[in-house]
Design an enzyme around this catalytic site. Structure first.
Site, mmCIF file in Angstrom:
data_model
loop_
_atom_site.group_PDB
_atom_site.id
_atom_site.type_symbol
_atom_site.label_atom_id
_atom_site.label_comp_id
_atom_site.label_asym_id
_atom_site.label_seq_id
_atom_site.Cartn_x
_atom_site.Cartn_y
_atom_site.Cartn_z
ATOM 1 N N SER A 20 0.806 -1.223 0.000
ATOM 2 C CA SER A 20 0.000 0.000 0.000
ATOM 3 C C SER A 20 0.840 1.273 0.000
ATOM 4 O O SER A 20 0.815 2.057 0.950
ATOM 5 C CB SER A 20 -0.950 -0.020 1.184
ATOM 6 O OG SER A 20 -1.738 -1.173 1.092
ATOM 7 N N ARG A 68 7.433 6.402 -4.226
ATOM 8 C CA ARG A 68 8.046 6.947 -3.017
ATOM 9 C C ARG A 68 7.420 6.249 -1.822
ATOM 10 O O ARG A 68 6.274 5.791 -1.895
ATOM 11 C CB ARG A 68 7.831 8.457 -2.914
ATOM 12 C CG ARG A 68 6.439 8.919 -2.570
ATOM 13 C CD ARG A 68 6.226 10.358 -2.929
ATOM 14 N NE ARG A 68 6.137 10.504 -4.372
ATOM 15 C CZ ARG A 68 5.028 10.277 -5.082
ATOM 16 N NH1 ARG A 68 3.931 9.883 -4.482
ATOM 17 N NH2 ARG A 68 5.014 10.419 -6.390
ATOM 18 N N ASP A 120 -4.079 -1.252 -1.251
ATOM 19 C CA ASP A 120 -5.184 -1.556 -0.322
ATOM 20 C C ASP A 120 -6.516 -0.961 -0.779
ATOM 21 O O ASP A 120 -7.575 -1.541 -0.570
ATOM 22 C CB ASP A 120 -4.850 -1.138 1.129
ATOM 23 C CG ASP A 120 -4.355 0.292 1.262
ATOM 24 O OD1 ASP A 120 -4.248 0.998 0.248
ATOM 25 O OD2 ASP A 120 -4.038 0.699 2.410
HETATM 26 C C1 BGC Z 1 -0.262 5.204 0.322
HETATM 27 C C2 BGC Z 1 -1.354 4.538 -0.455
HETATM 28 C C3 BGC Z 1 -2.284 3.787 0.477
HETATM 29 C C4 BGC Z 1 -2.736 4.692 1.610
HETATM 30 C C5 BGC Z 1 -3.612 3.963 2.598
HETATM 31 C C6 BGC Z 1 -0.822 6.034 1.458
HETATM 32 O O1 BGC Z 1 0.218 6.549 2.230
HETATM 33 O O2 BGC Z 1 0.508 6.022 -0.518
HETATM 34 O O3 BGC Z 1 -0.828 3.644 -1.407
HETATM 35 O O4 BGC Z 1 -3.376 3.335 -0.254
HETATM 36 O O5 BGC Z 1 -1.628 5.219 2.284
HETATM 37 O O6 BGC Z 1 -2.963 2.870 3.153
#
Ligand code: BGC
Length: 524
Positions: A191, A206, A244
């Site tokens: 995620s 990143r 996610d």
């Molecule tokens: C991430 C996402 C993720 C979200 C919730 C963010 O910091 O970049 O990819 O879906 O957090 O977990």
């Protein structure tokens, strides 16, 4: 290493959203009505009978800083919608709008056994999900493993080795001798923002959520993960790398066909929705059939990284400056669970050090000075304090911070928590409104998951109210009436959602749709 293992048959229906508030006094209810559901009014001083003038002035200033009125919400939403479009364009924008190669909704008739790995911010979860013959039903076995804090800022190899060890341990527990095991298909919920040219690959754009592991950004994470599996002989083949939010979207749509958007409001925040390939200019060169669906992981946490529209406070600016990735995730840093407690802490320290009032005067606030020592559950606890004299908040400050707040200070503490929590919920609604408007969804369901959505008091009601303001819905005739767009508790995206995405991918490869597949041999 393992914390616990549970075997469940989970309900096929999304659980209703509940908050765990204690019995609420009349006065408290009045207080909540006065403050929590009145965000349209800006710069209001509450009628805090016992609060001296100087503290009232501070409260008023905080209200001005943190309150976002309807007009501003609409302005943010307009820009958000434009930025979603920009992210899909060839030039791109701040919001990455990552195509995920998840190319259909589930039908509810998917079957088979899959593994799912969830590399969340706090825990590592491994699941085995069996999608049963019965429509929209599944069985799940899962184990949670603690994600050691030091791994988040350590070496890449250590991270992948730890993950491979957890997977091996899971397989040994549930399958015995792994040397005889056929390779099992796995959906890996990773995620973080990743460029996915293929469903079975992802170049980390990143790190977010406080992760800072060298040597991963700019690289495809799948070969690193697979190398660690191969080194230990873990019998797993990766079927899909998943965000996610995409997992949440697909898992929720498995049981509710009105689900059109998947959101996470947890340690981080983000959303995914289904786009048509023909509306994704940056994929035009691939000549995909224009009406084929493609799930987009928006990565909306990056909204307004250029600081054009979000009303950032000095506290938000400090959070950003002191984070491992300054200038990134502007929207997320005002909303997500990782930051809510820290915003609150910065306000408290500032009011102690720099303002005429000097809250907690002559007290040792060294514990409060520790960065990230308060998480969003601390704010939840303050907002949930059911007592008129805020005695639970008083105890919280004494026990956790060795601070003895006065009653007026407790009022200020409570109001600060409400302001921060309300702002997060209202900003979140801008993202949901922007996607809904972009897709012309006048009615739909939005599946939401994450600790802030599930546990933060009033987050859902505050978000729903903001959505109503932004989208100009008329007043309800009956309070029980459903909103046209409803944000509901989602199904388990990183477990069931990941399994479904693995199943959908295997099925489409079988049907000859090889778009976005890097390693066809893994799908035999
Ligand atoms: C991430 C996402 C993720 C979200 C919730 C963010 O910091 O970049 O990819 O879906 O957090 O977990």
């Amino acid at each position: 290493m393992r914390n616990h293992t549970r075997t469940h048959r989970l309900s096929q229906r999304a659980a209703p959203f509940t908050t765990t508030t204690k019995a609420t006094s009349q006065a408290e209810r009045a207080r909540r009505l006065r403050y929590n559901f009145q965000p349209v009014l800006t710069c209001l001083v509450g009628s805090f009978a016992d609060v001296p003038q100087d503290l009232l002035k501070e409260i008023q200033e905080l209200e001005c800083l943190f309150t976002i009125d309807t007009a501003k919400l609409k302005q943010i939403t307009n820009r958000f919608q434009a930025e979603l479009d920009k992210g899909l364009s060839v030039e791109g924008g701040s919001i990455p709008m990552n195509p995920t190669w998840v190319m259909s909704f589930p039908t509810g008739y998917e079957t088979g056994t899959y593994l799912a790995l969830d590399m969340g911010g706090t825990n590592l979860r491994v699941c085995q999900i069996t999608l049963t013959e019965q429509k929209s039903e599944f069985d799940i076995i899962q184990s949670k493993y603690r994600m050691p804090e030091e791994l988040k800022t350590g070496e890449a190899d250590e991270l992948w080795e730890y993950i491979a060890d957890c997977l091996m341990q899971f397989l040994e527990t549930h399958h015995g001798d792994t040397s005889k095991l056929e390779k099992l298909p796995l959906g890996f919920t990773f995620s973080y923002p990743a460029t996915q040219n293929y469903v079975d690959a992802g170049i980390l754009q990143r790190w977010t959520k406080g992760f800072d592991i060298a040597g991963v950004e700019g690289h495809n994470v799948v070969p690193m993960f697979e190398a660690a599996l191969a080194a230990r002989g873990v019998p797993i083949k990766l079927a899909a790398l998943i965000n996610d939010t995409t997992g949440t979207l697909i898992a929720s749509a498995y049981t509710d066909t009105k689900m059109k958007i998947g959101c996470i409001f947890g340690t981080g925040c983000n959303a995914a929705y289904m786009e048509d390939c023909g509306s994704i200019p940056k994929l035009a060169h691939l000549n995909l059939p224009p009406d084929t669906p493609m799930a987009i992981n928006c990565e909306w946490g990056a909204f307004d990284n250029e600081h054009q529209v979000l009303p950032r406070t000095p506290y938000d600016i400090t959070i950003d400056k002191d984070s491992p990735r300054p200038g990134q995730q502007a929207f997320e840093k005002m909303i997500a669970g990782l930051y809510l407690g820290e915003i609150f802490r910065l306000v408290m320290v500032d009011l102690h050090d720099n303002h005429e009032t000097h809250i907690f005067a002559n007290q040792d606030i060294s514990k409060l000075r520790k960065a990230y020592s308060l998480d969003s559950s601390f704010l939840s606890a303050i907002e949930e304090d059911p007592y008129e004299n805020l005695s639970e908040t008083f105890e919280l400050f004494q026990n956790k911070l060795d601070i003895t707040p006065s009653l007026p200070e407790l009022e200020l503490i409570r109001r600060t928590a409400e302001l921060i929590g309300t702002r997060a919920a209202r900003l979140s609604a801008c993202g949901v409104a922007a996607i809904s408007r972009k897709k012309s969804y006048n009615t739909c369901h939005v599946g939401a998951d994450g600790s802030v959505f599930n546990k933060y008091p009033n987050f859902k009601a505050r978000g729903a109210l903001a959505l109503r303001e932004i989208l100009d819905w008329p007043e309800k005739n009956d309070p029980k009436e459903d909103d046209p767009i409803e944000i509901l508790a989602a199904e388990d995206g990183s477990g069931v959602g990941a399994a479904l995405i693995a199943a959908l991918t295997l099925q489409r490869v079988k049907n000859g749709n090889m778009h976005g597949i890097l390693h066809p041999e893994n799908y035999q």
